[in-house]
Design a protein around this motif. Structure first.
Motif, PDB file in Angstrom:
ATOM      1  N   HIS A   1       0.810  -1.215   0.000  1.00 45.08           N
ATOM      2  CA  HIS A   1       0.000   0.000   0.000  1.00 45.08           C
ATOM      3  C   HIS A   1       0.842   1.263   0.000  1.00 45.08           C
ATOM      4  N   ALA A   2       2.129   1.133   0.283  1.00 41.00           N
ATOM      5  CA  ALA A   2       3.054   2.278   0.267  1.00 41.00           C
ATOM      6  C   ALA A   2       4.418   1.756  -0.155  1.00 41.00           C
ATOM      7  N   PRO A   3       5.295   2.625  -0.669  1.00 41.59           N
ATOM      8  CA  PRO A   3       6.601   2.162  -1.132  1.00 41.59           C
ATOM      9  C   PRO A   3       7.386   1.450  -0.033  1.00 41.59           C
ATOM     10  N   LEU A   4       7.927   0.289  -0.361  1.00 44.81           N
ATOM     11  CA  LEU A   4       8.733  -0.491   0.571  1.00 44.81           C
ATOM     12  C   LEU A   4      10.205  -0.115   0.433  1.00 44.81           C
ATOM     13  N   THR A   5      10.932  -0.253   1.528  1.00 47.43           N
ATOM     14  CA  THR A   5      12.363   0.022   1.504  1.00 47.43           C
ATOM     15  C   THR A   5      13.117  -1.241   1.887  1.00 47.43           C
ATOM     16  N   PHE A   6      13.712  -1.895   0.911  1.00 46.93           N
ATOM     17  CA  PHE A   6      14.589  -3.034   1.176  1.00 46.93           C
ATOM     18  C   PHE A   6      15.475  -3.252  -0.039  1.00 46.93           C
ATOM     19  N   ASN A   7      16.549  -3.980   0.172  1.00 52.33           N
ATOM     20  CA  ASN A   7      17.493  -4.260  -0.904  1.00 52.33           C
ATOM     21  C   ASN A   7      17.257  -5.655  -1.452  1.00 52.33           C
ATOM     22  N   VAL A   8      17.518  -5.832  -2.736  1.00 45.90           N
ATOM     23  CA  VAL A   8      17.372  -7.147  -3.337  1.00 45.90           C
ATOM     24  C   VAL A   8      18.266  -8.134  -2.593  1.00 45.90           C
ATOM     25  N   GLY A   9      17.724  -9.316  -2.292  1.00 49.61           N
ATOM     26  CA  GLY A   9      18.456 -10.326  -1.535  1.00 49.61           C
ATOM     27  C   GLY A   9      18.166 -10.311  -0.052  1.00 49.61           C
ATOM     28  N   GLN A  10      17.532  -9.238   0.445  1.00 47.24           N
ATOM     29  CA  GLN A  10      17.200  -9.179   1.870  1.00 47.24           C
ATOM     30  C   GLN A  10      15.909  -9.947   2.157  1.00 47.24           C
ATOM     31  N   TYR A  11      15.657 -10.168   3.455  1.00 49.23           N
ATOM     32  CA  TYR A  11      14.392 -10.767   3.864  1.00 49.23           C
ATOM     33  C   TYR A  11      13.615  -9.774   4.723  1.00 49.23           C
ATOM     34  N   LEU A  12      12.298  -9.962   4.782  1.00 50.90           N
ATOM     35  CA  LEU A  12      11.411  -9.057   5.501  1.00 50.90           C
ATOM     36  C   LEU A  12      10.725  -9.788   6.644  1.00 50.90           C
ATOM     37  N   GLU A  13      10.442  -9.057   7.703  1.00 46.01           N
ATOM     38  CA  GLU A  13       9.629  -9.596   8.783  1.00 46.01           C
ATOM     39  C   GLU A  13       8.158  -9.446   8.388  1.00 46.01           C
ATOM     40  N   VAL A  14       7.399 -10.528   8.564  1.00 47.89           N
ATOM     41  CA  VAL A  14       6.025 -10.568   8.076  1.00 47.89           C
ATOM     42  C   VAL A  14       5.106 -11.139   9.145  1.00 47.89           C
ATOM     43  N   HIS A  15       3.912 -10.566   9.281  1.00 47.72           N
ATOM     44  CA  HIS A  15       2.862 -11.305   9.998  1.00 47.72           C
ATOM     45  C   HIS A  15       1.574 -11.255   9.196  1.00 47.72           C
ATOM     46  N   ILE A  16       0.761 -12.291   9.389  1.00 46.98           N
ATOM     47  CA  ILE A  16      -0.448 -12.484   8.593  1.00 46.98           C
ATOM     48  C   ILE A  16      -1.662 -12.351   9.496  1.00 46.98           C
ATOM     49  N   PRO A  17      -2.848 -12.063   8.931  1.00 50.96           N
ATOM     50  CA  PRO A  17      -4.030 -11.847   9.776  1.00 50.96           C
ATOM     51  C   PRO A  17      -4.428 -13.066  10.599  1.00 50.96           C
ATOM     52  N   GLN A  18      -4.100 -14.268  10.129  1.00 45.92           N
ATOM     53  CA  GLN A  18      -4.460 -15.465  10.889  1.00 45.92           C
ATOM     54  C   GLN A  18      -3.651 -15.592  12.187  1.00 45.92           C
ATOM     55  N   TRP A  19      -2.438 -15.020  12.202  1.00 49.92           N
ATOM     56  CA  TRP A  19      -1.567 -15.050  13.384  1.00 49.92           C
ATOM     57  C   TRP A  19      -0.963 -13.661  13.562  1.00 49.92           C
ATOM     58  N   PRO A  20      -1.757 -12.691  14.020  1.00 54.32           N
ATOM     59  CA  PRO A  20      -1.347 -11.279  13.968  1.00 54.32           C
ATOM     60  C   PRO A  20      -0.156 -10.879  14.827  1.00 54.32           C
ATOM     61  N   LYS A  21       0.223 -11.677  15.821  1.00 54.41           N
ATOM     62  CA  LYS A  21       1.355 -11.288  16.659  1.00 54.41           C
ATOM     63  C   LYS A  21       2.547 -12.219  16.516  1.00 54.41           C
ATOM     64  N   GLN A  22       2.496 -13.075  15.514  1.00 57.67           N
ATOM     65  CA  GLN A  22       3.601 -13.988  15.259  1.00 57.67           C
ATOM     66  C   GLN A  22       4.358 -13.520  14.013  1.00 57.67           C
ATOM     67  N   TRP A  23       5.568 -13.069  14.196  1.00 60.04           N
ATOM     68  CA  TRP A  23       6.369 -12.551  13.094  1.00 60.04           C
ATOM     69  C   TRP A  23       7.276 -13.647  12.544  1.00 60.04           C
TER      70      TRP A  23
END
Length: 383
Positions: free
Chosen positions: A167-189
């Motif tokens: 929904h907005a521009p992301l800032t990361f470099n190619v080859g990096q990984y991102l921390e993610v959480h999903i609506p089914q487990w909203p506090k588990q990253w």
């Protein structure tokens, strides 16, 4: 640092590591007693968070008495401070952490907790909480981004590809990984590597395998649907390609994702170095992205692809989209580590490895024994 202070921190580290689980539990209990609302920032299960917390304290108590490396420690703490914004941690919470830590340390060092010991430990913990708080307050990037699932398809019963648009521009470099959480487990990253480079459209693609006992990965494969909104936080990792020497890439399973993103980025350049990627799974039919690698190699003569599987044939429940032979790709049987080392001399190569912790360790160890310098081997942290 004075010898008494070093001795104090060494003694404290020994006491913490004597019963690390109890130490961490007691610190969190003290924090929640001081500010009960803090408990709401964490998920139902805090096992992963507690393990990470102990690692941080152990690293700090080891690093502060050292004569060098303090700049690295400060940057480590600053990154932690920026990362913790995703949990909703506010500046005032760092005083709660400081108070809880000092209370537990005093309890652990009963009999040794004199005024000098208290001052030494206080200075160390003020450094920890002060750097983290300052970095959080001065961070320029958002604590979180959101992205909507626009496509999902399952490649097999335990593997799915998920595509999203941020929904907005992301800032990361190619080859990096991102921390993610999903609506089914909203506090588990969880950490996931995009399989395509960052782009102005905010497009993301993740390859996710459901691991046994993995709540989040299983939910993504079985439950994620178009319209779900994922939350993304800080990027991490330093996988990169230098253009001054040939490249060896070793990808196990969905560990292909960051290397695939790097290859796509490299295909846009005219000066990419000769690169050989070994892509492995247990069964040949599980090599779901061979066709993409084949397309990249078809227009980029610097890229050579070798498929690797531990078994020669697929079991009845796997239907291969395309076999290595059909794609014209070399196919070797064995473990990635053995096949890679048996394929040539890699001493003059830069090496990038991505996959399971076990595969990374086995491949790294085998390559070092074969003569590759450890300093030339890159991989993301193995826990």
């Amino acid at each position: 640092m004075a010898s008494h202070s070093r001795h104090t921190l060494h003694h404290l580290r020994t006491a913490v590591n004597r019963q690390p689980d109890r130490f961490v539990t007691n610190v969190y209990t003290r924090m929640f007693a001081i500010d009960p609302d803090l408990r709401d920032l964490f998920g139902v299960s805090m096992a992963a968070q507690q393990i990470a917390f102990h690692r941080v304290i152990d690293h700090v108590l080891e690093a502060i008495p050292a004569e060098s490396g303090h700049a690295d420690l400060v940057e480590f703490l600053a990154q932690l401070g920026r990362d913790h914004r995703k949990f909703g941690v506010e500046p005032e919470h760092y005083h709660v952490m400081y108070t809880a830590l000092m209370g537990e340390f005093a309890s652990l060092m009963e009999g040794y907790w004199d005024e000098e010991a208290q001052q030494t430990v206080s200075q160390a913990m003020m450094l920890v909480t002060g750097v983290m708080r300052g970095a959080a307050e001065t961070a320029t990037h958002p604590a979180r981004w959101t992205a909507e699932v626009v496509e999902k398809y399952r490649i097999s019963r335990d593997l799915a590809v998920v595509r999203l648009i941020a929904h907005a521009p992301l800032t990361f470099n190619v080859g990096q990984y991102l921390e993610v959480h999903i609506p089914q487990w909203p506090k588990q990253w969880r950490n996931f590597s995009p399989s395509i480079p960052p782009n102005p459209a905010g497009e993301l693609e993740f390859h996710v395998r459901a691991i046994q006992g993995g709540t989040v990965s299983s939910a993504i494969v079985s439950e994620t649907s178009v319209g779900d909104v994922w939350t993304l936080s800080q990027s991490h990792g330093t996988l990169h390609v230098d253009r001054d020497r040939p490249v060896l890439m070793v990808a196990g399973g969905t560990g292909l994702a960051p290397l695939r993103a790097l290859l796509i980025e490299m295909s846009k350049r005219a000066d990419s170095p000769p690169t050989h990627i070994f892509y492995g799974m247990r069964y040949p039919g599980e090599l779901y992205d061979l066709s993409v690698l084949r397309r990249i190699a078809a227009t980029n003569p610097w890229l050579q692809v070798t498929a690797v599987s531990e078994e020669e044939r697929d079991p009845w429940w796997i239907t291969a989209v395309a076999t290595p032979a059909e794609l014209g790709i070399d196919h070797e049987i064995g473990t990635l580590a053995d096949v890679v080392v048996g394929a040539g001399n890699w001493e003059d190569h830069q090496v990038l490895i991505a996959g399971s912790a076990q595969m990374i360790e086995a491949t790294r160890r085998t390559l070092i024994i074969a003569g590759v310098r450890a300093s030339r081997i890159q991989h993301d942290p193995v826990y």
